[in-house]
Design an enzyme around this catalytic site. Structure first.
Site, mmCIF file in Angstrom:
data_model
loop_
_atom_site.group_PDB
_atom_site.id
_atom_site.type_symbol
_atom_site.label_atom_id
_atom_site.label_comp_id
_atom_site.label_asym_id
_atom_site.label_seq_id
_atom_site.Cartn_x
_atom_site.Cartn_y
_atom_site.Cartn_z
ATOM 1 N N GLY A 1 0.820 -1.208 0.000
ATOM 2 C CA GLY A 1 0.000 0.000 0.000
ATOM 3 C C GLY A 1 0.854 1.258 0.000
ATOM 4 N N ASP A 2 0.179 2.384 -0.186
ATOM 5 C CA ASP A 2 0.815 3.708 -0.141
ATOM 6 C C ASP A 2 1.927 3.890 -1.168
ATOM 7 O OD1 ASP A 2 -0.878 4.198 1.997
ATOM 8 O OD2 ASP A 2 0.589 3.490 3.457
ATOM 9 N N LYS B 1 -0.511 5.330 -5.574
ATOM 10 C CA LYS B 1 -1.531 4.971 -6.582
ATOM 11 C C LYS B 1 -2.498 6.110 -6.845
ATOM 12 C CE LYS B 1 -3.094 1.958 -3.703
ATOM 13 N NZ LYS B 1 -2.096 2.001 -2.637
ATOM 14 N N GLY C 1 -6.065 5.527 1.915
ATOM 15 C CA GLY C 1 -5.774 6.953 2.044
ATOM 16 C C GLY C 1 -4.917 7.331 0.867
ATOM 17 N N HIS C 2 -5.509 7.987 -0.110
ATOM 18 C CA HIS C 2 -4.786 8.341 -1.333
ATOM 19 C C HIS C 2 -4.607 9.857 -1.370
ATOM 20 C CE1 HIS C 2 -6.363 4.381 -3.342
ATOM 21 N NE2 HIS C 2 -5.725 4.180 -2.197
ATOM 22 N N THR D 1 -6.402 -0.340 10.430
ATOM 23 C CA THR D 1 -6.675 1.101 10.453
ATOM 24 C C THR D 1 -7.849 1.414 11.395
ATOM 25 O OG1 THR D 1 -8.182 0.854 8.595
ATOM 26 C CG2 THR D 1 -5.890 1.405 8.059
ATOM 27 N N ARG E 1 -23.658 -13.030 5.989
ATOM 28 C CA ARG E 1 -24.982 -12.706 5.426
ATOM 29 C C ARG E 1 -25.901 -11.994 6.396
ATOM 30 N NH1 ARG E 1 -24.540 -18.457 3.928
ATOM 31 N NH2 ARG E 1 -22.896 -18.038 5.420
ATOM 32 N N GLN F 1 -4.931 -0.401 -1.173
ATOM 33 C CA GLN F 1 -3.894 -1.207 -0.522
ATOM 34 C C GLN F 1 -2.879 -1.648 -1.585
ATOM 35 O OE1 GLN F 1 -7.473 -2.142 0.319
ATOM 36 N NE2 GLN F 1 -7.080 -0.386 1.609
ATOM 37 N N THR G 1 -4.337 7.733 6.515
ATOM 38 C CA THR G 1 -5.597 7.416 7.182
ATOM 39 C C THR G 1 -5.454 7.517 8.697
ATOM 40 O OG1 THR G 1 -6.243 6.002 5.357
ATOM 41 C CG2 THR G 1 -7.359 5.593 7.432
ATOM 42 N N ARG H 1 -0.135 7.176 11.434
ATOM 43 C CA ARG H 1 0.950 6.373 12.030
ATOM 44 C C ARG H 1 2.234 6.514 11.213
ATOM 45 N NH1 ARG H 1 -1.696 0.476 12.254
ATOM 46 N NH2 ARG H 1 -2.588 1.227 10.311
ATOM 47 N N ALA I 1 11.251 8.024 -6.338
ATOM 48 C CA ALA I 1 12.709 7.908 -6.444
ATOM 49 C C ALA I 1 13.358 9.239 -6.080
ATOM 50 C CB ALA I 1 13.109 7.491 -7.859
ATOM 51 N N ASP I 2 12.615 10.345 -6.260
ATOM 52 C CA ASP I 2 13.143 11.673 -5.894
ATOM 53 C C ASP I 2 13.488 11.741 -4.396
ATOM 54 O OD1 ASP I 2 10.101 11.539 -5.953
ATOM 55 O OD2 ASP I 2 10.400 13.292 -4.670
ATOM 56 N N SER J 1 7.200 8.800 -11.534
ATOM 57 C CA SER J 1 6.623 9.898 -10.761
ATOM 58 C C SER J 1 7.783 10.578 -10.051
ATOM 59 C CB SER J 1 5.604 9.323 -9.771
ATOM 60 O OG SER J 1 5.210 10.307 -8.854
HETATM 61 P P1 GDP Z 1 -1.546 5.597 -2.134
HETATM 62 O O1 GDP Z 1 -2.285 5.096 -0.956
HETATM 63 O O2 GDP Z 1 -0.886 4.515 -2.921
HETATM 64 O O3 GDP Z 1 -2.345 6.524 -2.995
HETATM 65 O O4 GDP Z 1 -0.319 6.470 -1.554
HETATM 66 P P2 GDP Z 1 -0.417 7.551 -0.367
HETATM 67 O O5 GDP Z 1 -1.125 8.748 -0.877
HETATM 68 O O6 GDP Z 1 -0.917 6.941 0.881
HETATM 69 O O7 GDP Z 1 1.126 7.830 -0.117
HETATM 70 C C1 GDP Z 1 1.954 8.321 -1.117
HETATM 71 C C2 GDP Z 1 2.484 9.703 -0.674
HETATM 72 O O8 GDP Z 1 3.570 10.068 -1.496
HETATM 73 C C3 GDP Z 1 1.464 10.814 -0.823
HETATM 74 O O9 GDP Z 1 1.684 11.767 0.190
HETATM 75 C C4 GDP Z 1 1.763 11.397 -2.196
HETATM 76 O O10 GDP Z 1 1.434 12.773 -2.292
HETATM 77 C C5 GDP Z 1 3.255 11.221 -2.251
HETATM 78 N N1 GDP Z 1 3.811 10.953 -3.590
HETATM 79 C C6 GDP Z 1 3.273 10.230 -4.607
HETATM 80 N N2 GDP Z 1 4.160 10.107 -5.626
HETATM 81 C C7 GDP Z 1 5.273 10.748 -5.229
HETATM 82 C C8 GDP Z 1 6.553 10.936 -5.830
HETATM 83 O O11 GDP Z 1 6.867 10.484 -6.928
HETATM 84 N N3 GDP Z 1 7.477 11.653 -5.099
HETATM 85 C C9 GDP Z 1 7.195 12.179 -3.870
HETATM 86 N N4 GDP Z 1 8.140 12.839 -3.240
HETATM 87 N N5 GDP Z 1 5.997 11.993 -3.282
HETATM 88 C C10 GDP Z 1 5.057 11.290 -3.947
HETATM 89 P P1 IMO Z 2 -3.870 2.545 0.581
HETATM 90 O O1 IMO Z 2 -5.018 2.322 -0.358
HETATM 91 C C1 IMO Z 2 -1.273 0.862 3.640
HETATM 92 C C2 IMO Z 2 -3.033 -2.113 6.309
HETATM 93 C C3 IMO Z 2 -3.203 -1.748 7.759
HETATM 94 C C4 IMO Z 2 -3.024 -3.114 8.394
HETATM 95 C C5 IMO Z 2 -3.742 -4.034 7.412
HETATM 96 C C6 IMO Z 2 -5.178 -4.337 7.766
HETATM 97 O O2 IMO Z 2 -3.774 3.935 1.094
HETATM 98 O O3 IMO Z 2 -2.607 2.023 0.005
HETATM 99 P P2 IMO Z 2 -7.432 -2.931 7.654
HETATM 100 O O4 IMO Z 2 -7.819 -1.648 8.335
HETATM 101 O O5 IMO Z 2 -7.512 -2.879 6.186
HETATM 102 O O6 IMO Z 2 -8.131 -4.125 8.228
HETATM 103 O O7 IMO Z 2 -5.874 -3.150 8.048
HETATM 104 O O8 IMO Z 2 -3.699 -3.366 6.165
HETATM 105 N N1 IMO Z 2 -3.661 -1.174 5.348
HETATM 106 C C7 IMO Z 2 -2.979 -0.311 4.590
HETATM 107 N N2 IMO Z 2 -1.650 -0.051 4.548
HETATM 108 N N3 IMO Z 2 -2.117 1.488 2.788
HETATM 109 C C8 IMO Z 2 -3.429 1.200 2.787
HETATM 110 O O9 IMO Z 2 -4.275 1.663 1.863
HETATM 111 C C9 IMO Z 2 -3.927 0.284 3.756
HETATM 112 N N4 IMO Z 2 -5.145 -0.194 4.048
HETATM 113 C C10 IMO Z 2 -4.971 -1.093 5.015
HETATM 114 O O10 IMO Z 2 -2.219 -0.835 8.177
HETATM 115 O O11 IMO Z 2 -1.678 -3.463 8.420
HETATM 116 MG MG MG Z 3 -2.308 5.346 1.121
#
Ligand code: GDP
Ligand code: IMO
Ligand code: MG
Length: 402
Positions: A11-12, A15, A39-40, A128, A142, A213, A288, A291, A320-321, A391
């Site tokens: 995750g994170d 995307k 959390g995007h 979360t 169900r 995720q 989200t 943490r 990578a930046d 990116s």
């Molecule tokens: P997601 O859950 O996959 O959408 O990712 P998150 O938004 O949770 O976490 C990615 C974080 O990195 C966010 O704060 C974005 O604004 C930031 N981000 C995304 N792409 C880049 C990148 O290429 N470089 C930098 N420095 N930050 C980025």
């Molecule tokens: P995005 O879409 C990173 C992790 C939680 C925990 C496990 C189970 O932003 O990439 P849950 O609340 O889903 O039952 O938690 O999954 N987790 C994530 N980690 N990014 C997420 O979403 C996540 N959604 C859930 O931290 O380890």
């Molecule tokens: Mg996220």
């Protein structure tokens, strides 16, 4: 075109930002799984959005968002997100549709999530606490409440009463305040559609499925039990929509390093100052829950595994930046398991007990630096996949086609 953009790690990966960038060429961005655990973060420059349930379509364009039945919907969260968009000048009410078969995340689900985690003690998943697992569990039991069930208030109250009694008997959880459910439903109901009514429009449209995720958190193929409650692999698109869909392309997003929130194995994890340096540089704090994210080096064996189980066609590398300016950058390239060298694990439970072999790259000043090109080429040749976009920063416009 039907394309999915999804996470290849835990995750994170970025995307949301990448999906937003790509979305201008699509009619709909479709969320197919997960809930408000996602959390995007999307930085537009002048303002920043954190999407939990609203699909990551570029709000400056005409692209729409569809929340399919595989998603569990916390009505309060999505109503707030839509309100927030209105406050900053974007009325998206004509651009959001939600399947009436999507299940509702109720306050009891969040209470149970919290309680289960606390009872599990040192075996907690580190969820979360957004009620995701319990909402999907009730769907399978169900006894879940779907958006369609709220159309008939009397029947909905009966269902909620049953759930309330059941939660009291089974889990000693007390909850009786149903009013807020109906208040939120009044706000959300204009977006609700039948999946059959929207099916023909979707079939004619260009769809960009937005993963939540990452595939390593997939309930079956991820690092079970340290996973989320549903299919976040690309396989989730079909159960998410409720019918078959032929995908033209699967685009996997990965970070140039690796992070994880919550518990579970993480072979290339860094600790102490090294981890802190990366966390600070990458602003690695959960969107989200806030943490601190666990940080480490890119792990090639599990990236290969993620590519394999998702049949990834091409990749987008983010962040990578963040590594620019470091003297040395490492990649975990192989595992040693009981003395045996492993290039790609064939199941993920082995992660608990591996020794990682690293390769070290000279750092780069910026992303034009030849040292960075070597890093990119190495990943492409090891994975056998092209990195089609890089990116280069947090903003939607910070992206280069390769
Ligand atoms: P997601 O859950 O996959 O959408 O990712 P998150 O938004 O949770 O976490 C990615 C974080 O990195 C966010 O704060 C974005 O604004 C930031 N981000 C995304 N792409 C880049 C990148 O290429 N470089 C930098 N420095 N930050 C980025
Ligand atoms: P995005 O879409 C990173 C992790 C939680 C925990 C496990 C189970 O932003 O990439 P849950 O609340 O889903 O039952 O938690 O999954 N987790 C994530 N980690 N990014 C997420 O979403 C996540 N959604 C859930 O931290 O380890
Ligand atoms: Mg996220």
């Amino acid at each position: 075109m039907k394309v999915v953009c999804y996470g290849l790690q835990w995750g994170d990966e970025g995307k949301g930002k990448v999906t937003t960038y790509l979305s201008k060429d699509y009619d709909y961005v479709v969320r197919y799984g997960g809930g408000s655990n996602a959390g995007h973060t999307v930085e537009y420059g002048e303002f920043k959005l954190v999407h939990h349930l609203v699909p990551s379509f570029d709000i400056r364009t005409n692209t729409k968002g569809y929340i399919a039945n595989g998603v569990v919907v916390d009505m309060n969260v999505i109503n707030e997100e839509i309100e927030e968009l209105k406050r900053i000048g974007f009325d998206v009410s004509e651009r959001i549709k939600i399947s009436n078969l999507a299940h509702v995340v109720l306050p009891v689900h969040k209470m149970l999530d919290e309680k289960l985690e606390s009872i599990k003690g040192n075996k907690a998943v580190g969820t979360t606490k957004r009620g995701i697992g319990p909402a999907y569990a009730d769907k399978v039991h169900r006894i879940g409440l779907r958006l369609i069930d709220l159309e008939n208030k009397e029947l909905a109250i009966e269902k909620l009463q049953f759930l309330s009694e059941l939660y009291k008997k089974l889990y000693s959880i007390e909850w009786h305040d149903f009013d807020s459910i109906f208040e939120e439903y009044e706000k959300i109901k204009k977006y609700i559609v039948s999946p059959i009514d929207i099916k023909s429009e979707l079939s004619k449209s260009n769809l960009l499925f937005e993963g939540t995720q990452g595939v390593l958190l997939d309930i079956d193929m991820g690092s079970y039990p340290y996973v989320t409650g549903t299919y976040c692999n690309v396989t989730g698109t079909e159960p998410g929509l409720g019918y078959p869909i032929k995908l033209d392309k699967r685009i996997g997003v990965f970070k140039a390093y690796l992070t994880r929130v919550g518990e579970g194995p993480f072979p290339t994890e860094l600790f102490g100052e090294e981890a802190e340096e990366l966390r600070k540089a990458g602003k690695e704090y959960g969107a989200t829950t806030g943490r601190p994210r666990r940080c480490g080096w890119l792990d090639l064996p599990i990236l290969k595994y993620a590519i394999e189980i998702s049949e990834c066609d091409e990749m987008i590398m983010t962040k990578a930046d963040v590594l620019s300016g470091m003297q040395k950058v490492k990649i975990g390239v192989r595992y040693k398991i009981n003395g045996k060298t492993v290039e790609m694990p064939n199941e993920i439970s082995v992660l608990e007990d591996v020794e990682v072999e690293y390769i070290e790259f000279n750092g780069w000043k910026n992303l034009e630096d030849n040292n960075f090109q070597k890093f990119v080429e190495f990943i492409e040749s090891e994975t056998g996949r092209k990195i089609t976009y890089l990116s280069t920063g947090a903003k939607v416009s910070d992206i280069i086609k390769k």
